[in-house]
Scaffold this active site. Structure first.
Site, short mmCIF file in Angstrom:
data_model
loop_
_atom_site.label_atom_id
_atom_site.label_comp_id
_atom_site.label_asym_id
_atom_site.label_seq_id
_atom_site.Cartn_x
_atom_site.Cartn_y
_atom_site.Cartn_z
N SER A 38 -81.61 0.89 107.92
CA SER A 38 -81.08 2.47 107.99
C SER A 38 -79.75 2.19 108.51
O SER A 38 -78.80 1.57 108.37
CB SER A 38 -81.75 3.23 108.60
OG SER A 38 -81.67 4.35 108.10
N ASP A 42 -85.63 4.48 97.30
CA ASP A 42 -85.24 4.90 98.42
C ASP A 42 -83.85 5.46 98.39
O ASP A 42 -82.84 4.69 97.90
CB ASP A 42 -85.01 3.50 99.58
CG ASP A 42 -84.60 4.03 100.81
OD1 ASP A 42 -84.25 5.19 101.11
OD2 ASP A 42 -84.44 3.17 101.63
N HIS A 60 -88.41 4.80 102.52
CA HIS A 60 -87.47 4.45 103.33
C HIS A 60 -87.88 3.73 104.69
O HIS A 60 -87.47 3.20 105.49
CB HIS A 60 -86.60 5.67 103.56
CG HIS A 60 -85.34 5.15 104.63
ND1 HIS A 60 -84.36 4.21 104.20
CD2 HIS A 60 -84.88 5.49 106.16
CE1 HIS A 60 -83.47 3.97 105.07
NE2 HIS A 60 -83.92 4.76 106.33
#
Length: 531
Positions: free
Chosen positions: A338, A395, A461
């Site tokens: 991320s 995602d 995610h």
């Protein structure tokens, strides 16, 4: 007679390669959702197959059974106790476990399936893919050829390395969550990092400072609110391999830089500052000036009151380790999830030019957003930084920031000279003209037999979900591998609501203790003023 109904056991039925067609539906060896719907609708009717007729007659009846128009198949009044070999082959071709509802399959789960589920849900039964020697091909696995021929289908050695580097990121998350507080009036003390690989040793903790400037009038009216506009947090670490056996296996001494994703409110604010800003460097004649997201760059370059910036810390530590192990074969591996994936690219860009004769640099990112424009991507490539992005098709984070244009469409448009010139002009002038970097390994939540196909955004995610999908990935045109090794314990804890009931309902029956060994207290997103 043999009745096809809810009483038939679902175990030991396997997919037959035979193709059976009829009634306007294409029934191949792999049943898609539409096919299953066609079967389910018609099989709800009570049907029977004669055990005394020939195989040809069985197939004729089956064609009537799955047709669009309802048919009545004549049968004998009594069911034979033994099915002959022809009938068994016909039933295997039906692939009933994939046709029946999940709850029925769960009820009829075979002992072998239960044992496999017990192993996957047992903390003591965790298996790992074998660590084969990479010494002769380590540069290839480190991206020297951009992982050509290793990604799709996924090489088993590369899969094992990706999961290992993903677990390094999990250690960075745990280090932060176990002690998120940092004092504003003194430098942070070294933190313990529980590394998943004991052959590595942490040499430096890394900190990043989020800084959101408040108007001057706010400082005058309410002084002492620095904790609301600036916060330094532990974001990762640097570790080096010190085990000689592991160094021999990998073919070099590996230095890892591991960076976690967003965990504080101010980091979320930095994520939202999505305008592209210029970074120092030569202007590419084709792609223009390199640019990156403002918030990512700020988080990377901003120093705290008592700690240097993340950029300074990374560069200084790598220079120190490079000098310490001078003369040895080294590699630098930067990995992040991320927000950490974005910072990993910025760190790799810095390291590639901080000194001459730098060791090979590879970046492995999970669920990473776009970071810069095509000029930035081109610069990373020209500086021989190798990037492998692991992307979940479901995602949303991997599609931002910037315009929602897929890389596939962009590539096709650029094949036209006219469209390419227009797009290059937009890239150089638009503040949201982002582009991804490097080679892509694409996985998909829907391929997992354990996760719901409509899993929520957080699950798609989630880092553990990513590692689960990588562990089961064979190739883009293949199903989830049946011999996946990774335990489901952590996935069940973190994504219980996104797991199929077929598996969550069986956990209590297996009498497994799925309680966490350590209760991790997740921090409030805003610190107290004393922090």
């Amino acid at each position: 007679m043999m009745q096809i109904g809810a009483t038939l056991p679902a175990n030991n039925l396997h997919l037959s390669p035979a193709r059976i067609s009829g009634g306007g539906c294409n029934y191949g060896s792999h049943l898609n959702s539409l096919t299953r719907a066609c079967y389910t609708k018609t099989m709800m009717k009570t049907t029977t197959i004669s055990s005394t007729k020939s195989t040809k007659q069985h197939l004729t009846n089956l064609e009537k059974l799955i047709g669009t128009q309802p048919h009545v198949i004549l049968n004998e009044p009594e069911m034979n106790e033994q099915m002959n070999n022809e009938q068994k082959g016909l039933l295997e071709g039906l692939n009933l476990p994939r046709i029946w509802p999940e709850n029925k399959v769960a009820e009829e789960m075979s002992p072998r399936q239960l044992n496999r589920l017990r192993r996957l849900l047992s903390k003591n039964g965790i298996e790992y893919s074998p660590r084969n020697s990479l010494a002769s091909r380590w540069r290839e696995y480190h991206g020297s050829n951009n992982w050509s021929g290793l990604v799709d289908p996924l090489d088993e050695n590369l899969r094992r390395e990706l999961i290992r580097y993903g677990e390094f990121i999990q250690a960075a998350y745990h280090c932060f969550h176990s002690d998120p507080a940092t004092l504003a009036d003194e430098a942070p003390s070294p933190r313990h990092v529980a590394l998943p690989d004991r052959s590595y040793r942490v040499t430096k903790n890394l900190y990043a400072t989020s800084s959101v400037g408040l108007p001057k009038w706010v400082d005058k009216l309410a002084p002492g609110l620095d904790w609301m506009s600036q916060r330094t947090s532990c974001i990762g670490y640097v570790a080096v391999c010190e085990d000689q056996r592991e160094i021999s296996r990998m073919g070099r001494r590996d230095i890892v830089i591991s960076l976690r994703g967003t965990a504080t409110c101010l980091e979320w604010v930095e994520n939202m500052r999505d305008l592209l800003v210029q970074v120092p460097g030569k202007k590419d004649p084709n792609y223009g000036q390199p640019k990156v997201e403002c918030g990512f760059l700020s988080l990377y370059k901003t120093a705290g009151a008592h700690v240097p910036s993340l950029a300074e810390s990374v560069v200084e530590e790598i220079k120190r380790l490079r000098k310490l192990y001078e003369g040895e074969t080294l590699s630098i591996t930067v990995t992040g999830h991320s927000l950490g994936a974005a910072l990993a690219l910025l760190a790799a860009d810095d390291l590639s030019t901080c000194a001459k004769d730098m060791p090979p640099i590879a970046v492995y990112t999970f669920g990473g957003p776009r970071v810069g424009n095509k000029g930035f991507a081109k610069r990373l490539s020209s500086q021989n930084v190798k990037v492998l992005r692991i992307v979940n098709s479901q995602d949303l984070i991997t599609r931002v920031p910037g315009m929602f244009v897929s890389e596939e469409l962009d590539k096709k448009l650029r094949e036209s000279n006219i469209a390419n010139k227009i797009l290059n002009t937009l890239d150089n002038n638009m503040p949201w003209a982002y582009a991804h970097v490097g080679t892509e390994l694409r996985v998909d939540t829907r391929s997992s037999p354990y996760l719901k196909p409509n899993a929520d955004v957080a699950c798609c995610h989630d880092l553990e979900a990513y590692l689960h999908l990588v562990d089961g990935f064979l190739a883009s045109n293949s199903p989830f591998r049946s011999n996946a090794k990774r335990s489901l314990v952590k996935l069940l804890h973190e994504q219980n609501s996104n797991m199929k009931k077929l598996y969550t309902s069986k956990a209590p029956e297996l009498k497994l203790n799925l309680e966490r060994d350590v209760q991790v207290q997740f921090p409030s997103c805003l610190p107290s003023p004393s922090q």
